[in-house]
Design an enzyme around this catalytic site. Structure first.
Site, short mmCIF file in Angstrom:
data_model
loop_
_atom_site.label_atom_id
_atom_site.label_comp_id
_atom_site.label_asym_id
_atom_site.label_seq_id
_atom_site.Cartn_x
_atom_site.Cartn_y
_atom_site.Cartn_z
N ASP A 1 -22.58 -23.63 -30.28
CA ASP A 1 -23.88 -22.94 -30.19
C ASP A 1 -24.81 -23.10 -31.40
O ASP A 1 -24.36 -23.01 -32.55
CB ASP A 1 -23.67 -21.42 -30.10
CG ASP A 1 -22.59 -21.03 -29.13
OD1 ASP A 1 -22.06 -21.90 -28.43
OD2 ASP A 1 -22.28 -19.83 -29.07
N GLU B 1 -22.64 -14.26 -22.73
CA GLU B 1 -22.58 -14.63 -24.14
C GLU B 1 -24.00 -14.94 -24.61
O GLU B 1 -24.91 -15.15 -23.80
CB GLU B 1 -21.73 -15.91 -24.32
CG GLU B 1 -20.30 -15.77 -23.85
CD GLU B 1 -19.46 -17.04 -24.08
OE1 GLU B 1 -18.35 -16.92 -24.58
OE2 GLU B 1 -19.93 -18.14 -23.74
C1 FRU Z 1 -20.54 -19.42 -26.71
C2 FRU Z 1 -19.47 -18.82 -27.57
C3 FRU Z 1 -19.92 -17.51 -28.17
C4 FRU Z 1 -19.09 -17.38 -29.40
C5 FRU Z 1 -18.97 -18.82 -29.85
C6 FRU Z 1 -17.66 -19.17 -30.49
O1 FRU Z 1 -20.47 -20.79 -26.55
O2 FRU Z 1 -18.28 -18.65 -26.82
O3 FRU Z 1 -19.83 -16.42 -27.30
O4 FRU Z 1 -19.68 -16.59 -30.36
O5 FRU Z 1 -19.15 -19.62 -28.70
O6 FRU Z 1 -17.68 -20.43 -31.04
#
Ligand code: FRU
Length: 506
Positions: free
Chosen positions: A47, A229
């Site tokens: 992300d 998320e």
């Molecule tokens: C989304 C996610 C988030 C988390 C991160 C962990 O892609 O699963 O929810 O904070 O990636 O790397």
């Protein structure tokens, strides 16, 4: 003679080695390496995080594992740009610590120093992120994700974690993460939108250190094929009126399989978000745009960036030196269509600064099959292709290479959808869900259709009807695509094809 020669060889190797440390020349040009998209020099990313604009600089932090090219203990990598196109990677901004890994989050400019972190008139930037405690997770606890903050007093270049972390403790919800914070001016408070399992929860704070729950939204609306998320909440200008947009990314179970970005349109009063209807809309219908959120502090302009991958296969795509990249930053705008109100995405205009050569073909009538390669000499990637088509029936734009691999992009009139088919696009066997044909509805009944394709070495982004229908897809051909043809079962008339060769950003 022997010793001077040895000394020379030694000095030569030393010089070569030390420049390789600072120099990008041995990176960024590997097979499949995106040439106009941000990817870390080495190793894993997911992300985009902490995107904030300050003093002419766009900061991009990103989920980063610096040891291998697979997901691992998360850090915040850091890159900056002054045009959203060229990126410079900086040292890691946040490392895991005793409270856990550094999961996703956001960053803001605390211009009135509500946090008290500012010293000697220096305005603090504040980052808020999820501390994910892997030990707690292994022990089967349900409170292993908590929200913490860090601040910067040098305009975002270096960061110090707050000694009182975490600032928002987990009330017993396993998925409790990815805080996105904005300043809610009418009530002079910070509003945090947090992903809390099957919904988002809003919290507010006067100072970033004390948070109060306001309300939640989403348990009975939208897609729920996976947990929510990376949410985002912001307003867009609609002819002088404020329209609120709430983004809820979901990790799996989207219409085109896997991860995707849904959003809702409505109103936010500082306490509650109320949606105008119960429709689920998607920012991008392709399989490879996930965890996207917007930059803070960009005024009326809202700029969105996603991770160009999908959790179904992100750990398996066939690259080694680095793994995964971001999309092209996109400007979001409210549009009214015959099917209702929508958020349209358009590639940021700054991308035009890397147009090297532009060629415009006009009035091409296609019956069955027309090879455009002859007209533009050779298709050079990266490039941008802009089609305007009158009253289209079914058509396919086919990009291909000498190895017989091809990517098909098109429009199906009967079903009124755009599609991208990557079943023969190159390497597809690294994961069973990768291959496939994906679709995006058309949202306008206008006769004129425009379609822009941003082609990189291993990705395409389709923006149709001025960004009403968007699709992002990655692909891994054995050789770059170098040919383009248009096919139709009947006849179509292409008013214009703009072909712009884009210059690598590396
Ligand atoms: C989304 C996610 C988030 C988390 C991160 C962990 O892609 O699963 O929810 O904070 O990636 O790397």
């Amino acid at each position: 003679m022997k010793y001077p020669a040895l000394l020379f060889a030694f000095c030569f190797l030393l010089a070569k080695y030390s420049t390789a440390q600072n120099d990008n020349s041995s990176f960024y040009h590997e097979q499949y390496r995106p040439q106009i998209h941000f990817s870390p020099k080495q190793h894993w990313t997911n992300d985009p995080n902490g995107m904030v604009y300050y003093k002419g600089t766009y900061h991009l932090f990103f989920q980063y594992y610096p040891n291998t090219s697979e997901w691992g203990p998360m850090h915040w990598g850091h890159a900056i740009s002054n045009d959203l196109v060229h990126w410079k990677e900086l040292p890691i901004a946040l490392y895991p610590d005793s409270l856990g890994y550094i999961f996703s989050g956001s960053a803001v400019v605390d211009s009135t120093n509500t946090s008290g972190f500012g010293k000697n008139g220096k305005i603090p930037l504040i980052a808020i992120f999820t501390h994910h405690d892997p030990k707690g997770e292994q022990e089967g606890k349900d409170d292993f994700q908590n929200q913490s903050i860090a601040y910067s007093l040098d305009d975002g270049m270096t960061w110090k974690k707050y000694s009182g972390n975490p600032v928002l403790k987990n009330p017993g919800i396993k998925d409790f993460r990815d805080p996105k914070v904005m300043w809610f001016a009418p009530q002079k408070k910070w509003v945090m939108t947090l992903a809390t399992k099957d919904r988002v929860t809003f919290y507010s704070s006067p100072d970033f250190k004390h948070w109060k729950k306001e309300s939640d939204f989403g348990s009975d609306i939208g897609a729920h094929g996976g947990v929510w998320e990376c949410p985002d909440l912001f307003s867009l200008n609609d002819h002088g009126k404020k329209v609120w947009v709430l983004i809820g990314n979901i990790g799996s179970g989207t219409p085109n399989k896997g991860s995707g970005t849904q959003y809702f349109i409505g109103n936010f009063d500082g306490n509650k978000f109320i949606a105008v209807d119960n429709k689920t809309r998607w920012i991008d219908y392709g399989p490879d745009d996930y965890a996207g959120i917007t930059w803070s502090n960009t005024g009326d302009r809202k700029i969105f960036l996603g991770w160009m991958a999908n959790w179904l296969y992100a750990n398996k795509v066939p690259t080694k030196i680095w793994r995964n990249a971001m999309t092209i930053p996109r400007e979001l705008k409210i549009k009214h269509t015959s099917t209702g109100i929508l958020v349209a995405s358009e590639p940021v205009k700054e991308l035009n600064s890397i147009i090297q050569k532009k060629n415009i073909l006009e009035n091409i009538s296609v019956e069955k099959n027309t090879d455009l390669t002859e007209k533009i000499k050779v298709l050079s990637v990266p490039c941008k292709l802009d089609f305007s088509i009158s009253d289209p029936t079914d058509f396919f734009i086919i990009l291909s290479n000498d190895a017989g691999e091809e990517l098909k992009i098109g429009y199906d009139k009967t079903n009124n959808y755009f599609f991208i088919d990557r079943t023969k696009s190159g390497k597809i066997d690294f994961q069973e869900d990768f291959s496939g044909k994906h679709v995006a509805p058309r949202f306008t009944d206008k006769k004129e259709m425009n379609l822009s394709l941003i082609m990189d070495v291993s990705s395409v982004e389709l923006f149709a009807d001025d960004g009403l229908s968007v699709m992002t897809e990655t692909f891994f051909p054995s050789k770059k695509y170098s040919k383009i043809r248009v096919e139709t079962p009947g006849k179509i008339s292409i008013k214009k094809v703009g072909y712009s060769v884009l210059k690598s950003i590396w």
